[in-house]
Design a protein around this motif. Structure first.
Motif, PDB file in Angstrom:
ATOM      1  N   ILE A 120       0.804  -1.216   0.000  1.00 63.15           N
ATOM      2  CA  ILE A 120       0.000   0.000   0.000  1.00 63.15           C
ATOM      3  C   ILE A 120       0.839   1.269   0.000  1.00 63.15           C
ATOM      4  CG2 ILE A 120      -1.885  -1.195   1.155  1.00 63.15           C
ATOM      5  CD1 ILE A 120      -1.159   0.239   3.731  1.00 63.15           C
ATOM      6  N   LEU A 121       2.153   1.141   0.200  1.00 52.93           N
ATOM      7  CA  LEU A 121       3.031   2.311   0.180  1.00 52.93           C
ATOM      8  C   LEU A 121       2.897   3.129  -1.107  1.00 52.93           C
ATOM      9  CD1 LEU A 121       5.362   4.043   1.305  1.00 52.93           C
ATOM     10  CD2 LEU A 121       6.948   2.342   0.395  1.00 52.93           C
ATOM     11  N   PRO A 122       2.889   2.509  -2.303  1.00 55.86           N
ATOM     12  CA  PRO A 122       2.739   3.311  -3.528  1.00 55.86           C
ATOM     13  C   PRO A 122       1.422   4.078  -3.585  1.00 55.86           C
ATOM     14  CG  PRO A 122       3.536   1.108  -4.062  1.00 55.86           C
ATOM     15  CD  PRO A 122       3.145   1.084  -2.630  1.00 55.86           C
ATOM     16  N   THR A 123       0.351   3.492  -3.060  1.00 54.53           N
ATOM     17  CA  THR A 123      -0.943   4.192  -3.060  1.00 54.53           C
ATOM     18  C   THR A 123      -0.863   5.462  -2.232  1.00 54.53           C
ATOM     19  OG1 THR A 123      -2.128   2.092  -3.295  1.00 54.53           O
ATOM     20  CG2 THR A 123      -3.385   3.981  -2.490  1.00 54.53           C
ATOM     21  N   VAL A 124      -0.315   5.354  -1.021  1.00 56.91           N
ATOM     22  CA  VAL A 124      -0.181   6.535  -0.162  1.00 56.91           C
ATOM     23  C   VAL A 124       0.719   7.572  -0.822  1.00 56.91           C
ATOM     24  CG1 VAL A 124       0.580   7.378   2.086  1.00 56.91           C
ATOM     25  CG2 VAL A 124      -0.534   5.155   1.913  1.00 56.91           C
ATOM     26  N   ALA A 125       1.854   7.127  -1.357  1.00 53.47           N
ATOM     27  CA  ALA A 125       2.829   8.058  -1.928  1.00 53.47           C
ATOM     28  C   ALA A 125       2.285   8.768  -3.165  1.00 53.47           C
ATOM     29  CB  ALA A 125       4.122   7.310  -2.267  1.00 53.47           C
ATOM     30  N   LEU A 126       1.646   8.042  -4.066  1.00 50.14           N
ATOM     31  CA  LEU A 126       1.160   8.645  -5.308  1.00 50.14           C
ATOM     32  C   LEU A 126       0.009   9.611  -5.053  1.00 50.14           C
ATOM     33  CD1 LEU A 126       1.340   5.520  -7.648  1.00 50.14           C
ATOM     34  CD2 LEU A 126       2.777   7.564  -7.762  1.00 50.14           C
ATOM     35  N   VAL A 127      -0.923   9.241  -4.169  1.00 49.27           N
ATOM     36  CA  VAL A 127      -2.025  10.153  -3.855  1.00 49.27           C
ATOM     37  C   VAL A 127      -1.506  11.391  -3.125  1.00 49.27           C
ATOM     38  CG1 VAL A 127      -4.190  10.407  -2.588  1.00 49.27           C
ATOM     39  CG2 VAL A 127      -3.707   8.299  -3.822  1.00 49.27           C
ATOM     40  N   ALA A 128      -0.548  11.199  -2.211  1.00 50.50           N
ATOM     41  CA  ALA A 128       0.028  12.340  -1.507  1.00 50.50           C
ATOM     42  C   ALA A 128       0.767  13.270  -2.475  1.00 50.50           C
ATOM     43  CB  ALA A 128       0.986  11.847  -0.421  1.00 50.50           C
ATOM     44  N   GLU A 129       1.513  12.697  -3.407  1.00 49.15           N
ATOM     45  CA  GLU A 129       2.237  13.526  -4.381  1.00 49.15           C
ATOM     46  C   GLU A 129       1.265  14.306  -5.254  1.00 49.15           C
ATOM     47  OE1 GLU A 129       4.577  14.970  -7.627  1.00 49.15           O
ATOM     48  OE2 GLU A 129       2.939  13.535  -7.819  1.00 49.15           O
ATOM     49  N   ALA A 130       0.166  13.675  -5.660  1.00 51.01           N
ATOM     50  CA  ALA A 130      -0.845  14.375  -6.449  1.00 51.01           C
ATOM     51  C   ALA A 130      -1.492  15.499  -5.639  1.00 51.01           C
ATOM     52  CB  ALA A 130      -1.902  13.389  -6.927  1.00 51.01           C
ATOM     53  N   SER A 131      -1.670  15.287  -4.336  1.00 49.58           N
ATOM     54  CA  SER A 131      -2.243  16.324  -3.480  1.00 49.58           C
ATOM     55  C   SER A 131      -1.314  17.521  -3.370  1.00 49.58           C
ATOM     56  CB  SER A 131      -2.533  15.753  -2.083  1.00 49.58           C
ATOM     57  OG  SER A 131      -3.440  14.677  -2.154  1.00 49.58           O
ATOM     58  N   PHE A 132      -0.029  17.252  -3.191  1.00 49.94           N
ATOM     59  CA  PHE A 132       0.927  18.363  -3.137  1.00 49.94           C
ATOM     60  C   PHE A 132       1.013  19.092  -4.475  1.00 49.94           C
ATOM     61  CE2 PHE A 132       2.973  15.690   0.312  1.00 49.94           C
ATOM     62  CZ  PHE A 132       2.527  16.505   1.342  1.00 49.94           C
TER      63      PHE A 132
END
Length: 274
Positions: free
Chosen positions: A140-152
């Protein structure tokens, strides 16, 4: 057209819920709901239907994975967005997308042949709650990272420029401006990752040991609700089969609660930071 597609998606979801309810209703009428939480153990062929050990196993594996993956994923997104050079940021994002696309059975196989023997050297038996947490956290690490990067990335550039004009350091801008502005998206990423962790089957089936009991330490083997369905559905009949459909209803209820909590947080905490 968009309304039609949305209606089709809603109809499919409704049909799934109705199918689960229809398959579970006979057993629920016969024994009630309480026995799924008060019976001595899980042994459906002997009319014992306790789901508590598997429900706890599911929640503990998922919660542990989310607690590990969330800070690592957000830190990865911050590095990718605000610290790394453009070429490295692009490469890192592609690697995260590749990790997100790897089938869960591959993660489970890696955990079975690499992670489980390592944990077994430290504390037998190896197949355990800890192994499930580590494998799910990696998944699930990629899910958190990709959504967080899109939010930033969605934060207006004026926020960064204004903070720079005030003379704030890079970390002060990130901590005081960027993270608060992206809170809603960060929570969404965590909720999506939590939903995937709760619904994961193959990886946890391969590394958690599949013993139906309440774990007392992270080294104890556990069985999750999803693994229970996958293991027993092929030969289940009668009340046993209906009990597995009740398990599916419990899973759907857990994910629904997760979504409702996310909506509540979004409306209560983040309404003013859009």
């Amino acid at each position: 057209m968009l309304r039609g597609m949305a209606g089709i998606a809603a109809a499919i979801l409704l049909l799934m819920v109705l199918f689960l309810c229809g398959e579970s209703l006979l057993l629920l009428r016969e024994i009630g709901v309480s026995r799924f939480f008060t019976d001595s153990d899980w042994h459906p062929t002997s009319d014992r239907f306790n789901l508590v050990p598997m429900l706890l196993g599911t929640l503990l594996v998922s919660l542990g994975a989310v607690l590990l993956a969330t800070p690592c994923g957000i830190a990865s997104a911050l590095f990718c967005r605000y610290y790394s050079p453009p070429f490295l940021s692009t490469l890192y994002r592609r690697l995260l997308e590749l990790l997100a696309g790897i089938p869960s059975v591959v993660y489970g196989f890696w955990g079975l042949v690499v992670l489980v023997p390592l944990i077994n050297r430290w504390h037998p038996p190896g197949s355990s709650l800890l192994a499930g947490i580590l494998v799910l956290a990696l998944m699930i690490l990629p899910t958190v990272a990709l959504v967080a990067e899109a939010s930033f990335a969605s934060i207006p550039e004026a926020y960064w420029q204004s903070a720079t004009a005030l003379g704030l350091s890079r970390w002060s801008m990130i901590r005081g401006v960027m993270i608060p502005a992206a809170k809603s998206g960060l929570v969404t990423g965590v909720i999506l990752a939590g939903g995937r962790a709760i619904g994961e089957t193959m990886a946890v089936l391969m590394v958690c040991g599949n013993v139906v009991r309440v774990p007392h330490t992270v080294f104890d083997p556990v069985r999750t609700l999803t693994a229970n369905i996958a293991l027993e559905m092929a030969y289940a009949t009668g009340n046993h089969r209906s009990a597995l459909f009740v398990t599916g209803l419990v899973l759907m209820g857990a994910i629904s609660i997760l979504i409702f909590v996310a909506e509540w947080l979004d409306r209560r905490w983040f309404a003013g930071v859009r």
